[in-house]
Design a protein around this motif. Structure first.
Motif, PDB file in Angstrom:
ATOM      1  N   LYS A  17       0.813  -1.167  -0.117  1.00 11.88           N
ATOM      2  CA  LYS A  17       0.286   0.007   0.166  1.00 11.88           C
ATOM      3  C   LYS A  17       0.785   1.363   0.115  1.00 11.88           C
ATOM      4  O   LYS A  17       0.436   2.113  -0.869  1.00 11.88           O
ATOM      5  N   LEU A  18       1.827   1.270   0.661  1.00  8.89           N
ATOM      6  CA  LEU A  18       2.857   2.294   0.953  1.00  8.89           C
ATOM      7  C   LEU A  18       3.737   2.656  -0.550  1.00  8.89           C
ATOM      8  O   LEU A  18       4.224   3.634  -0.844  1.00  8.89           O
ATOM      9  N   SER A  19       3.819   1.739  -1.488  1.00 10.85           N
ATOM     10  CA  SER A  19       4.309   1.733  -2.573  1.00 10.85           C
ATOM     11  C   SER A  19       3.366   2.408  -3.706  1.00 10.85           C
ATOM     12  O   SER A  19       3.566   2.790  -4.675  1.00 10.85           O
ATOM     13  N   GLN A  20       2.150   2.476  -3.347  1.00 14.42           N
ATOM     14  CA  GLN A  20       1.123   2.974  -4.370  1.00 14.42           C
ATOM     15  C   GLN A  20       1.102   4.602  -4.218  1.00 14.42           C
ATOM     16  O   GLN A  20       1.732   5.103  -3.517  1.00 14.42           O
ATOM     17  N   TRP A  26      -2.236   4.783   1.711  1.00 17.28           N
ATOM     18  CA  TRP A  26      -1.519   5.075   2.763  1.00 17.28           C
ATOM     19  C   TRP A  26      -2.306   5.351   4.114  1.00 17.28           C
ATOM     20  O   TRP A  26      -1.987   4.982   5.023  1.00 17.28           O
ATOM     21  N   GLN A  27      -3.605   5.838   4.089  1.00 14.78           N
ATOM     22  CA  GLN A  27      -4.320   5.892   5.202  1.00 14.78           C
ATOM     23  C   GLN A  27      -4.899   4.543   5.502  1.00 14.78           C
ATOM     24  O   GLN A  27      -4.765   4.143   6.700  1.00 14.78           O
ATOM     25  N   ASP A  28      -5.046   3.532   4.506  1.00 17.87           N
ATOM     26  CA  ASP A  28      -5.332   2.260   4.894  1.00 17.87           C
ATOM     27  C   ASP A  28      -4.261   1.590   5.635  1.00 17.87           C
ATOM     28  O   ASP A  28      -4.389   0.698   6.290  1.00 17.87           O
ATOM     29  N   ALA A  29      -2.871   1.812   5.059  1.00 17.89           N
ATOM     30  CA  ALA A  29      -1.639   1.080   5.639  1.00 17.89           C
ATOM     31  C   ALA A  29      -1.760   1.726   7.096  1.00 17.89           C
ATOM     32  O   ALA A  29      -1.263   0.791   8.114  1.00 17.89           O
ATOM     33  N   LEU A  30      -1.845   2.955   7.482  1.00 23.24           N
ATOM     34  CA  LEU A  30      -1.949   3.307   8.754  1.00 23.24           C
ATOM     35  C   LEU A  30      -2.971   2.286   9.696  1.00 23.24           C
ATOM     36  O   LEU A  30      -2.556   2.022  10.926  1.00 23.24           O
ATOM     37  N   LYS A  31      -4.198   2.275   9.292  1.00 23.83           N
ATOM     38  CA  LYS A  31      -4.991   1.499   9.844  1.00 23.83           C
ATOM     39  C   LYS A  31      -4.424  -0.120  10.109  1.00 23.83           C
ATOM     40  O   LYS A  31      -4.656  -0.529  11.319  1.00 23.83           O
ATOM     41  N   GLN A  32      -3.892  -0.648   9.354  1.00 24.99           N
ATOM     42  CA  GLN A  32      -3.225  -1.855   9.317  1.00 24.99           C
ATOM     43  C   GLN A  32      -2.137  -1.861   9.985  1.00 24.99           C
ATOM     44  O   GLN A  32      -1.961  -2.642  10.675  1.00 24.99           O
ATOM     45  N   LEU A  33      -1.440  -0.794  10.425  1.00 33.36           N
ATOM     46  CA  LEU A  33      -0.417  -0.819  11.296  1.00 33.36           C
ATOM     47  C   LEU A  33      -0.992  -0.906  12.687  1.00 33.36           C
ATOM     48  O   LEU A  33      -0.127  -1.231  13.529  1.00 33.36           O
ATOM     49  N   GLY A  51       6.171   5.599  10.263  1.00 30.96           N
ATOM     50  CA  GLY A  51       6.788   6.865   9.931  1.00 30.96           C
ATOM     51  C   GLY A  51       6.667   7.142   8.451  1.00 30.96           C
ATOM     52  O   GLY A  51       6.791   8.182   8.163  1.00 30.96           O
ATOM     53  N   CYS A  52       6.942   5.996   7.617  1.00 27.46           N
ATOM     54  CA  CYS A  52       6.746   6.199   6.157  1.00 27.46           C
ATOM     55  C   CYS A  52       5.469   6.636   5.675  1.00 27.46           C
ATOM     56  O   CYS A  52       5.524   7.605   5.064  1.00 27.46           O
ATOM     57  N   ALA A  53       4.296   6.293   6.340  1.00 31.26           N
ATOM     58  CA  ALA A  53       2.818   6.426   5.960  1.00 31.26           C
ATOM     59  C   ALA A  53       2.742   7.750   6.513  1.00 31.26           C
ATOM     60  O   ALA A  53       2.219   8.738   5.889  1.00 31.26           O
ATOM     61  N   GLU A  54       3.308   8.452   7.610  1.00 32.71           N
ATOM     62  CA  GLU A  54       2.889   9.626   8.096  1.00 32.71           C
ATOM     63  C   GLU A  54       3.608  10.650   7.335  1.00 32.71           C
ATOM     64  O   GLU A  54       3.214  11.509   6.916  1.00 32.71           O
ATOM     65  N   SER A  55       4.886  10.268   6.840  1.00 29.45           N
ATOM     66  CA  SER A  55       5.431  11.174   5.843  1.00 29.45           C
ATOM     67  C   SER A  55       4.793  11.487   4.573  1.00 29.45           C
ATOM     68  O   SER A  55       4.885  12.443   4.199  1.00 29.45           O
ATOM     69  N   LYS A  56       4.331  10.134   4.123  1.00 31.46           N
ATOM     70  CA  LYS A  56       3.834  10.278   2.714  1.00 31.46           C
ATOM     71  C   LYS A  56       2.377  11.334   2.999  1.00 31.46           C
ATOM     72  O   LYS A  56       1.854  11.979   1.844  1.00 31.46           O
ATOM     73  N   LEU A  57       1.738  11.219   4.067  1.00 33.21           N
ATOM     74  CA  LEU A  57       0.301  11.913   4.375  1.00 33.21           C
ATOM     75  C   LEU A  57       0.857  13.329   4.850  1.00 33.21           C
ATOM     76  O   LEU A  57      -0.050  14.122   5.266  1.00 33.21           O
TER      77      LEU A  57
END
Length: 811
Positions: A17-20, A26-33, A51-57
């Motif tokens: 998801k983070l590679s998309q 990215w928001q879905d990735a945070l929920k899965q985290l 951290g990667c997800a929050e950075s992208k957001l």
């Protein structure tokens, strides 16, 4: 399935998801985290991916927190520390970013890219000697490198020439890459990234190490992006010296770029019948005081006022002054630069291009056109407008077109559709033919139509050089301005492909930047404040330039701001080119003597006041308040500031030595309209101002307490990752607002009332007091204000209500 297998499967899906490219992924990735952390709390990979997800957001503080937590378990992960450095840079924590980058270099000592970033960060901080040393190492280690490599899709190989030493390096806080804005344009960054391979060569060391050219990878065409004749003169001569070693066509040959200097263009156009390039006197390697230098130039070269004075090598109107009264003019920002070392100045004859327009009553309009000459053809790019301001750049343009949207909807649109019809008859073709004579393949020109009687309808050329930038990547793709920029960049691709003797393809150009209005930005309302001059602001802790609405306030052109920045919390590049804004690092208000700055582990607690002993602080602040360094700093007494004719708004934060500042500013503050003073309710430092102390001083000097603003609360809950939104209830600090007391308020002039009302409304959202101030001198204006703010119906609203009532009665 084991717990570890469950976590591994979750992490695999999260990485996907983070590679998309979609925000929703990215928001879905945070929920899965969150789910993954239930199975493996404190897992460093989960923290890293968070951290990667929050950075992208675009949430750098949350990203930084996650990365830091992960770093305790992964102290040897170079990519992790690179991310930490990036988040610190995005937050303006340049010293912390530098520390993280040095850790990256410890882990990867062969990385030249990290050395370049260390050099650029040192430039940001102002460590000039260290910055130069790191830059020199990086350039010697890797004088050329591939910046863009499409691999098998490559259709064109371009060798891009740059100079590493022409100016300071900067860092883009958005993508954490080096900025080489001075001396270069940005054309190469707008080339088709899916099909064009770029190899960048720093030309500076090639003369000493000619073998560098032999080691270059294959290229089809050379693009000389060293485009500023003044700032890049040394590097351009270096290119000329090795030009014979390049066996492929060169776009923008160095001699042509050198010939496009201001004085070169003046000689070229000085006898042109319809084009005027203003007389320009170049003063090289000057030192001392600007006023004396200009006075001597006027006498020696028979110049007359008004004239333009500017420092060579700066774009976008920076360090450029229109001087009408030599004795009274403020040259302080140029004098500061002259104090650092010799500079090249220009004294330029001023020509009038302002015009009166019935749809823009009041001050004059100043339209400024831009076009690009690409391979011999001229392309319209944009029109910028100033309202009552001759120095037309974005800070002047934005509020003007917001006020008069027809300038974009009609005027600029007509320029794009038929530039020949927009200009005096024959002027567009004459301009195109004249620019061809400069001999540059890719060149920008800024010009206007003169309105002074002796030269009416002639074109004045402000700039004609290849250093200008196309802003395709920053323009909304749904606008005509994007299409104009697109056509020019498409033409540039055609030129590159033709010079390389290749067949063109369907270029993939930058998609631009869709405009997304901020949810926090209030809708502008049709109200004219009608006060004269700018409201003068002294900001003692760089409060305004760090505020998210700073650009919005600056764009009003209603404030003249002096911002002291003792702890260098603001990057000077982020606030350059803002009219009537002066950034003063390494200094602050005080008694005029020396003071000490206490740098602490937590940058937010660094201050010119000493932190309280640990036992007097909340447990959560004890580590962060640890003093790392004590630095001397110079203070300025308010009453001793020369040239401060008025002061409308003073800002002191809760870390200021308010008592000393106020006692040394009694005369300067005698007519001040607003005091904004941070006061501490739960002190963290010695001598922090309290509400009682500040109120007592204010009441003795003609001010009344009005209200507390922006209260900051501290949480009593523990700092734990599983507490996502801790409640904060202890009042730690707030800004106390003081206005003139009733006697002083009744004596305020109409202009003072309007200035204070403007600040209260625009910055603090205070409408009731703003109304009272306006009504004090003009009841009708106050009524208009209420109507504009929506408190009472407009005449049209009343008419519609009456019509609806009549309709209902008829039914």
């Amino acid at each position: 399935m084991t717990t570890q297998e469950t976590v591994n499967n979750l992490l695999k899906d999260i990485r996907d998801k983070l590679s998309q490219h979609e925000k929703s992924a990215w928001q879905d990735a945070l929920k899965q985290l969150d789910d993954a952390e239930q199975h493996a709390p404190g897992d460093p990979e989960i923290l890293y991916l968070r951290g990667c997800a929050e950075s992208k957001l675009e949430r750098p503080q949350k990203a930084l927190n996650a990365f830091l937590h992960a770093s305790y378990q992964r102290p040897d992960d170079v990519s992790l520390f690179h991310y930490i450095a990036k988040q610190h840079a995005r937050l303006g924590h340049d010293k912390a970013a530098l520390s993280a980058l040095k850790r990256c270099l410890q882990l990867n000592p062969k990385s030249t890219k990290i050395r370049r970033l260390i050099a650029a960060t040192n430039f940001q901080i102002g460590n000039m000697e260290e910055a130069e040393n790191w830059r020199k190492k990086a350039v010697l280690e890797q004088p050329f490198f591939v910046t863009n490599n499409p691999g098998e899709n490559t259709k064109l190989h371009v060798l891009v020439l740059q100079t590493a030493y022409a100016g300071r390096w900067g860092i883009s806080r958005k993508n954490f890459q080096i900025n080489l804005s001075e001396g270069h344009n940005n054309l190469h960054s707008l080339l088709d990234a899916e099909h064009v391979k770029l190899t960048t060569l720093y030309i500076d060391e090639v003369i000493k190490h000619p073998e560098i050219i032999r080691k270059l990878p294959h290229y089809d065409v050379v693009y000389n992006s060293i485009t500023d004749a003044e700032r890049g003169e040394v590097a351009l001569n270096l290119v000329e010296g090795v030009l014979h070693k390049f066996d492929k066509p060169v776009i923008n040959p160095p001699q042509a770029v050198l010939g496009a200097s201001r004085e070169g263009n003046y000689q070229r156009f000085k006898h042109h019948p319809t084009l005027i390039l203003p007389l320009s006197i170049k003063l090289e390697n000057v030192t001392g005081h600007c006023r004396d230098i200009v006075q001597n130039a006027i006498q020696e070269h028979d110049l007359t006022l008004p004239l333009i004075v500017r420092v060579a090598g700066y774009q976008n109107g920076k360090l450029m002054h229109k001087v009408e009264n030599l004795e009274q003019h403020d040259f302080s920002n140029i004098d500061e630069l002259l104090a650092e070392g010799p500079q090249t100045l220009y004294c330029i004859r001023y020509h009038e291009s302002g015009l009166d327009h019935p749809r823009a009553p009041g001050d004059r309009l100043y339209p400024k056109y831009r076009a690009f000459l690409i391979d011999g053809k001229l392309y319209p790019i944009h029109v910028r407008f100033g309202h009552g301001d001759w120095n037309v750049h974005m800070p002047e343009h934005k509020p003007t077109v917001k006020r008069f949207p027809w300038l974009i909807d009609e005027w600029e649109r007509d320029f794009f559709e038929d530039p020949e019809a927009m200009l005096p008859k024959g002027a567009w073709r004459e301009l195109e033919e004249a620019l061809k004579g400069i001999g540059v393949d890719y060149l920008g020109v800024d010009f206007a139509i003169l309105t002074e009687p002796e030269n009416a309808d002639k074109l004045v050329i402000f700039e004609a050089n290849p250093a200008m930038r196309n802003f395709l990547d920053q323009v909304d793709p749904e606008t005509p301005a994007y299409q104009a920029s697109y056509r020019a960049i498409h033409a540039a691709h055609d030129m590159f492909v033709a010079r390389a003797n290749l067949a063109p393809w369907e270029y993939v150009l930058h998609e631009g930047q869709p405009s997304e209005p901020s949810a926090n930005e209030e809708t502008p309302f049709p109200f004219e404040w009608q006060f004269t001059g700018r409201a003068v602001v002294l900001d003692n802790a760089a409060y305004l330039p760090r505020h998210p609405r700073f650009r919005q306030w600056a764009d009003t052109n209603a404030l003249a701001i002096v911002s002291f920045d003792p702890l260098s919390r603001v990057n000077a590049r982020d606030v350059e080119n803002i009219e009537e804004f002066q950034h003063i690092p390494h200094a602050l208000l005080g008694d005029g003597g020396q003071t000490t700055l206490y740098q602490t582990l937590d940058e937010t607690l660094s201050a010119p006041l000493s932190p309280l002993p640990p036992e007097q602080l909340p447990e959560s602040l004890r580590d962060g308040s640890r003093v790392l360094a004590r630095l001397p700093a110079k203070t300025v007494a308010l009453d001793n500031i020369e040239g401060l004719k008025s002061l409308d708004w003073l800002i002191l934060d809760e870390f200021s030595d308010a008592a000393t500042i106020l006692e040394n500013g009694v005369h300067a503050l005698a007519d001040t309209l607003l005091l904004q003073i941070g006061v501490a309710f739960s002190p963290t430092h010695e001598r922090q101002p309290t509400l009682a102390e500040v109120s007592h001083w204010a009441s003795q000097h003609g001010f009344s307490f009005y209200r507390l603003n922006q209260p900051h609360h501290r949480s009593m809950l523990p700092d734990r990752a599983d507490i996502e939104a801790p409640q904060s209830t202890q009042l730690a600090s707030a800004d106390a607002l003081f206005i003139p007391d009733p006697a002083r308020r009744d004596a305020l002039s109409e202009n003072q009332c309007k200035r204070l009302a403007f600040i209260l409304d625009t910055v603090f959202g205070i409408h009731d007091l703003a109304y009272r101030l306006l009504a004090q001198h003009d009841e009708q204006l106050a009524e208009d204000y209420l109507r504009a703010r929506g408190y009472i119906s407009t005449p049209q609203d009343v008419h519609e209500e009456e019509s609806n009532a009549g309709l209902e009665a008829a039914l």
